[in-house]
Write a protein that holds these residues in place. Structure first.
Motif: not given
Length: 619
Positions: A386, A556, A558-559, A577-578, A583, A601-602, A604
């Motif tokens: 985070w 995570r 993200i797309a 990924l992020e 990214e 998506e979303g 972890q």
């Protein structure tokens, strides 16, 4: 003057601990704020009180001005220290703190605004007699005008977003033919990152060095500098190793640059800790006529410990005393430089995989002695995806630059972190590189020496030998129970099958020396290698060759840009990924069909997770 009695720290991790340490020494009650995922962090336990202000994402916690102010009211805080990052240079938050009747331990809002936009800041510096980089700061932002100004300055030039920072909104242009395309790219990034497309044009310095001066002002009109730092060792415009003083800085040049920094601070009636950043042309050594103002950071800097080391001053204490209304603790003539200091930023990242972020538990986190460690985490804790990936700052001080460099290299080599990957070995190699030790530093150093600095993904012979030595049973003289080879009338020679970092190796030279072995992991020169006897069922892991796309880092999703059954072409983006503000796009390794899509998506995902599998289809 009455010292602040209670202090809320609107930040987290390493800088929160740093502020708590000094505040407690001064008898100030400390209040920590934290997100829900930070509830067990050391800074929360070390504060006298703590308030949860939201969920993991910074926008829902550490960037929530309303919750920070409510926490201050609820705990009876008299002041707020913003640390660095987050809201530390947010003029609106500073004004809200003052409006709430609290003391803001930071730069005045007017100074933050004055130095926040690069073009306006440079105009102020010109008026104050501070040298600035040759360039164009005009209001006419038409592509034609910008191109003509760049042509007049001479290539290469640098296009910079006036609201930029952290390397974003910045493009180097080597030739006139490339200018229009680079300008559009810069403006797009500036719009997305800062909501402001205005740019300025600067002469690009071919042998640039990043020199910055620590300044301090008080409410009584006092202003001093605490000498310079050199922050030239950077990767992608992010600082890696900082030092003070700057190598090659003679007394006359130091006086000219530091005096200019004080003039810059006075030009905006500066109060508190700030840094005036300069860009220097180091092609002919450091010269006063080739050092120009770049920008001002209106906060405490990450690298402030090297200034503390050479001056013997506690800069956080200075901040708290100035914010309490006291005059500066020292006059200019009372400040001097003793020895040499260096700081390296230990990041949770893997240099051998392109510096991808690494997260997870910190089962082992050990540092050698004779080094100052400023860290926000501890052994048994974790690095989450985070926030900023910095695990710790390694700070050393020596009588000379060579002594400081040797101490820094030794500190990085002796750092032990597992299972999170770090850049410790990279730092050790940088600090020990002959050009660095000789003081031949500029912002291109890391890129220029990347092959020598980035560790191999394969274990060294010393690591393999140490792995073999660690699993080799004590010889009993019985060839039937020993792992050593046996030939009549011949000396026994080791022939041991080991597995290191998930790969099998046959080792014929054991044991190794100089390696720390702990809980199935080898630590050598800042690197960590899991090891054990080779498994009978070992098979090579999936990878691009068989169409299995594994997560290269924990993060995570993200797309998701493909669907099951979809035809894809080699190089096509499939997922993004992020982690830790980075990214990473994952590309199809060859033409084929999406046979198996494992994530949405979303999600972890940990490092090594199978995300998608591509079949080559019919040949």
């Amino acid at each position: 003057m009455v010292m602040i009695q209670s202090l809320l720290i609107a930040n987290r991790g390493e800088i929160a601990r740093r502020i708590i340490h000094t505040a407690k020494r001064l008898g100030i009650r400390t209040i920590a704020v934290h997100s829900d995922v930070d509830a067990d962090m050391p800074f929360v336990r070390e504060a006298d009180a703590a308030v949860c202000i939201g969920t993991a994402a910074a926008i829902d916690s550490y960037l929530r001005q309303d919750r920070l102010l409510e926490a201050a009211r609820a705990t009876g805080a008299a002041a707020i220290h913003p640390g660095y990052g987050f809201l530390s240079e947010n003029a609106e938050f500073a004004e809200a703190v003052v409006a709430a009747g609290l003391v803001w331990v930071g730069a005045p809002p007017a100074a933050i605004r004055a130095m926040g936009l690069k073009d306006a800041a440079k105009e102020r510096m010109i008026a104050a007699g501070v040298p600035v980089t040759p360039g164009y700061l005009g209001a006419d932002q038409s592509p034609e005008r910008l191109q003509s100004e760049a042509d007049a300055i001479g290539y290469p030039v640098l296009i910079k977003a006036v609201a930029g920072g952290g390397g974003k909104g910045m493009r180097k242009v080597d030739a006139a033919a490339d200018f229009a395309e680079m300008l559009e790219s810069c403006k797009r990034e500036a719009a997305a990152s800062f909501g402001n497309t205005q740019v300025l044009i600067e002469k690009y310095i071919l042998s640039p060095r990043h020199i910055e001066v620590q300044v301090f002002g008080d409410t009584h009109g006092g202003a001093v500098h605490l000498f310079e730092r050199d922050c030239s060792l950077q990767r992608r415009h992010q600082k890696v190793i900082e030092e003070a003083p700057a190598p090659g800085m003679d007394a006359a040049t130091r006086a000219a640059v530091c005096d200019a920094a004080v003039r810059a601070a006075r030009a905006v009636d500066y109060v508190g800790a700030g840094t005036i950043e300069f860009i220097a042309d180091g092609s002919e050594g450091l010269r006063a006529d080739r050092i120009w103002f770049m920008e001002m950071n209106t906060r405490l800097q990450v690298e402030h410990p090297v200034t503390e080391a050479i001056t013997g001053q506690d800069l956080v204490e200075w901040q708290l005393r100035v914010a309490s209304g006291e005059p500066l603790p020292k006059r200019q003539e009372e400040l001097s430089i003793t020895g040499w200091a260096m700081e390296a930023r230990l990041y949770a990242e893997n240099p051998s995989t392109g510096f991808l972020p690494s997260t997870g538990p910190l089962d082992r986190l050990r540092f050698p002695g004779d080094v100052r460690i400023d860290s926000g985490v501890e052994e048994g804790g974790a690095v989450t995806p985070w926030y900023d990936p910095m695990i710790a700052k390694l700070i050393v001080h020596g009588a000379s630059r060579r002594e400081a460099a040797a101490k820094l290299a030794a500190a990085a080599r002796g750092t032990q972190v597992w299972p999170v990957r770090t850049n410790a070995a990279f730092l050790a190699r940088a600090a020990a590189h002959p050009d660095f030790v000789a003081g031949h530093v500029d912002t291109g150093f890391i890129e220029r020496h990347a092959d020598a600095l980035i560790p191999s993904a394969e274990p060294s012979p010393a690591v393999l030998a140490a792995a073999a030595g660690a699993i080799l049973p004590v010889s009993t003289g019985d060839p039937w129970t020993s792992l050593r080879g046996f030939r009549a009338n011949a000396a026994p020679s080791p022939r041991i099958e080991v597995e290191v970092a998930g790969k099998p190796y046959l080792v014929t030279d054991a044991p190794g020396t100089g390696v720390v072995v702990a809980d199935g992991v080898l630590f050598l020169d800042g690197e960590a290698w899991p090891f054990g006897p080779r498994r009978a069922d070992h098979v090579a892991g999936g990878g691009d060759g068989d169409g299995a796309i594994l997560s290269p880092m924990p993060g995570r999703v993200i797309a998701v840009l493909v669907t099951a059954g979809q035809a894809v072409s080699k190089g096509e983006r499939m997922l993004v990924l992020e982690a830790m503000k980075m990214e990473q796009a994952l590309l199809a390794p060859f033409d084929g069909i999406v046979a198996d899509l494992k994530v949405a998506e979303g999600a972890q995902v940990p490092e090594g997770t199978l995300l998608v599998r591509i079949d080559r289809g019919e040949s």
